[in-house]
Scaffold this active site. Structure first.
Site, PDB file in Angstrom:
ATOM      1  N   TYR A 202       0.824  -1.210   0.000  1.00 44.63           N
ATOM      2  CA  TYR A 202       0.000   0.000   0.000  1.00 44.63           C
ATOM      3  C   TYR A 202       0.858   1.260   0.000  1.00 44.63           C
ATOM      4  O   TYR A 202       2.041   1.224   0.268  1.00 44.63           O
ATOM      5  CB  TYR A 202      -1.047   0.013   1.099  1.00 44.63           C
ATOM      6  CG  TYR A 202      -0.662  -0.102   2.542  1.00 44.63           C
ATOM      7  CD1 TYR A 202       0.613   0.125   3.020  1.00 44.63           C
ATOM      8  CD2 TYR A 202      -1.641  -0.437   3.484  1.00 44.63           C
ATOM      9  CE1 TYR A 202       0.920   0.037   4.364  1.00 44.63           C
ATOM     10  CE2 TYR A 202      -1.354  -0.535   4.834  1.00 44.63           C
ATOM     11  CZ  TYR A 202      -0.064  -0.295   5.264  1.00 44.63           C
ATOM     12  OH  TYR A 202       0.227  -0.386   6.600  1.00 44.63           O
ATOM     13  N   GLU A 203       0.242   2.368  -0.387  1.00 44.97           N
ATOM     14  CA  GLU A 203       0.920   3.636  -0.678  1.00 44.97           C
ATOM     15  C   GLU A 203       1.906   3.487  -1.845  1.00 44.97           C
ATOM     16  O   GLU A 203       2.881   4.236  -1.946  1.00 44.97           O
ATOM     17  CB  GLU A 203       1.648   4.174   0.564  1.00 44.97           C
ATOM     18  CG  GLU A 203       0.784   4.366   1.783  1.00 44.97           C
ATOM     19  CD  GLU A 203      -0.470   5.173   1.500  1.00 44.97           C
ATOM     20  OE1 GLU A 203      -0.429   6.041   0.614  1.00 44.97           O
ATOM     21  OE2 GLU A 203      -1.492   4.926   2.152  1.00 44.97           O
ATOM     22  N   GLY A 204       1.627   2.558  -2.734  1.00 40.42           N
ATOM     23  CA  GLY A 204       2.477   2.331  -3.894  1.00 40.42           C
ATOM     24  C   GLY A 204       3.425   1.180  -3.656  1.00 40.42           C
ATOM     25  O   GLY A 204       4.203   1.176  -2.701  1.00 40.42           O
TER      26      GLY A 204
END
Length: 599
Positions: free
Chosen positions: A439-441
């Protein structure tokens, strides 16, 4: 981990001995933030992490969140712990006094986030998302929006989220379909479904404030047509009081591998009332305020897991009796020696320690840079800090979370078969931490951001700025022969880092796939070199303290020994990364899609 201990001593070493945060705070106008005050805050935060959060970590994982017709109930003890968190004034620690905060530095509050996550990753997700919501409104919200939402968010009675992705678009936010129709009263009506929304629905606060990206009717295609909105679960009057329920609902919660006590929600907006933040079609630029802070926060989650895994593995390695030392019995009166005497156990423990402490130094360095960008008055210094942050943020996010996969795996491995069962907490750490690389890339997205957008996009200038700092530090140690081997190794890596960057750039000029093929190896290489820089700095400080006659001999000698381990066994991993980068993209891309098949 029920017996988690906040790493207070090491945090004080990094912030005050390594980076001299007291002078840093004084320069930025925080004259009252003394070392004694920081120590007192650290002490109270440690008590909260150890006594309130850690004891409900395993039970929260076992119980998980419950979903019933749109209502989410958090595990036993979570709501009570959040109440303690609010009563302790922790939500507003680093926010303005005008909205009820305590106006302390960003870095001070963020240091504590590691401990809360290390004690209970799932619980820490709830207030963690609120911090990003607050920062986005502070940076880009109108005065009216700030007055309406910030006091209760900073107080902690309301929490926040960020609602980005949708089922069909993943990380490609240019494909989003959520619509925002202008209303006659100047607000908007949002319609669409968002997925993977952490803390999107729960029972811990009175209201939930969603930061949402959506498209207005005439918006251009792609990321240029994204606007940003604030959409509360309950509508809020102009004076900040809760009114009726907004058309926002939770459709379901995800069934996940880990962080099971954190509600990961599908959120439906059915003509929900929202307010535009900033200008139309400029939402992604505003959202980066939230996303960049979130990337550093996710890196801290990886750091927290590395620290927790090291603590658990170390305790077990000192107690567990198995076999005899290869060099003779160490405990002749016991049936076997503790497993910490075995070289391979030492290898795993030292790897955990080297990553936990080295990564903490890199994270705190970045927090210091964030302070400069937020509070500094020297425009040149702010620009320099922003340049270094641009380079280091994707490294912090990806390197700290990728190395956490290794350290939590070693946490299980040190325990042997006991590490695979839930009793000891090691397998939960591994499960909970697995999400941090995604998550968050994902790591791949962070890597292409670093190499293509930051490095190549700045024509190497961002790398040069940081490399110059490292080189100047190494040059300052030339007369100190005690560190010459490590200094030479670091400067050699700097030269190689710059050369590899040039080589990839030349190859990519004729074949853009070369960027993608090299990117993850490039990011990991960058991480190893950067952490090497901080281990050199820590070793120098440790030696200075020993030379001054410190009584904490074991602590500082351990720093020197761990630095030796890092340079001998971890920095040398760059050799395989260089080989992989130099192999080019053909070994990835020349195989046709038709050849990818299952017989």
């Amino acid at each position: 981990m029920q017996d988690y201990k906040a790493p207070v001593r090491d945090a004080m070493f990094v912030t005050h001995e390594l980076f001299d945060f007291q002078s840093h705070y004084a320069k930025l106008g925080f004259d009252d933030v003394s070392e004694d005050l920081v120590s007192a805050i650290f002490s109270e935060a440690a008590k909260f992490a150890e006594n309130s959060l850690a004891p409900i970590n395993a039970s929260g994982d076992k119980e998980g969140c419950k979903f019933d017709d749109g209502v989410v109930t958090t595990p036993s003890g979570f709501k009570e712990a959040y109440k303690q968190y609010v009563e302790g004034g922790w939500p507003g620690l680093a926010h303005p006094e005008e909205f009820g905060g305590q106006a302390l530095p960003y870095s001070l509050g963020t240091t504590l986030a590691e401990w809360f996550s290390g004690a209970n990753h799932s619980w820490a997700m709830y207030p963690g998302l609120s911090q990003g919501c607050i920062k986005t409104l502070k940076a880009h919200g109108s005065d009216e929006q700030k007055q309406r939402f910030l006091p209760k968010l900073i107080e902690g009675s309301w929490t926040g989220t960020m609602c980005l992705t949708e089922a069909h678009c993943g990380s490609d936010l240019g494909m989003l379909k959520c619509r925002a129709e202008p209303a006659e009263d100047g607000s908007y009506r949002l319609t669409g479904t968002k997925i993977f929304i952490s803390a999107g629905e729960h029972d811990m606060s009175d209201n939930i404030v969603h930061i949402v990206i959506a498209r207005t009717p005439d918006a251009p295609e792609g990321t240029k047509g994204i606007s940003l909105f604030v959409v509360p679960k309950f509508n809020v009057s102009e004076d900040g009081e809760i009114e009726d329920r907004n058309a926002v609902s939770c459709g379901s919660i995800e069934h996940k591998m880990g962080i099971k006590a954190s509600a990961t929600c599908v959120i439906n907006f059915d003509g929900a009332k929202g307010y535009l933040i900033g200008e139309e079609n400029r939402g992604l630029a505003c959202m980066f305020t939230f996303m960049n802070m979130a990337r550093i926060g996710t890196g801290l989650e990886g750091l927290a897991a590395s620290e927790a895994a090291f603590q658990g593995a170390l305790r077990y390695a000192k107690d567990r009796l198995q076999f005899r030392s290869l060099t003779g019995r160490k405990k002749p009166d016991a049936p076997a020696d503790p497993i910490i005497v075995h070289p391979d156990v030492r290898r795993m423990l030292l790897t955990q320690k080297a990553f936990a402490e080295g990564n903490r130094a890199m994270a705190c360095y970045c927090m210091k840079l964030v302070d400069e960008t937020l509070y500094g008055s020297d425009d040149t210094a702010k620009q320099l800090a922003e340049a270094k942050l641009a380079l280091l943020t994707p490294i912090v996010k990806a390197f700290l979370t990728e190395t956490a996969q290794e350290t939590t795996s070693y946490g299980m491995q040190v325990y042997g078969g006991h590490g695979y069962i839930s009793e000891w907490g090691m397998e939960q750490l591994a499960r909970d931490t697995r999400i941090c690389t995604m998550y968050e890339g994902t790591t791949g997205i962070q890597a292409i951001d670093l190499l293509a957008r930051k490095i190549m996009g700045s024509k190497g200038e961002l790398l040069n700025v940081f490399a110059q700092e490292v080189r100047q530090y190494c040059d300052s140690l030339r007369a100190n022969t005690k560190f010459s081997v490590w200094t030479n190794a670091l400067t050699s890596h700097l030269d190689e880092w710059l050369q590899i960057t040039q080589d990839i750039g030349k190859s990519a000029a004729t074949n853009p796939d070369e960027l993608g093929a090299a990117s993850v190896d490039y990011l990991m290489y960058s991480g190893y070199v950067t952490v090497g820089y901080f281990w050199l700095k820590m070793a120098v400080v440790a030696q200075q303290k020993l030379d001054e006659g410190s009584t904490e001999t074991d602590y500082y000698q351990a720093k020197l020994h761990t630095a030796q381990f890092y340079f001998d066994r971890l920095l040398t991993r760059t050799r395989s990364l260089v080989s992989a980068m130099q192999s080019g993209s053909d070994n990835l891309m020349s195989m046709s899609e038709a050849m990818f098949q299952v017989e």
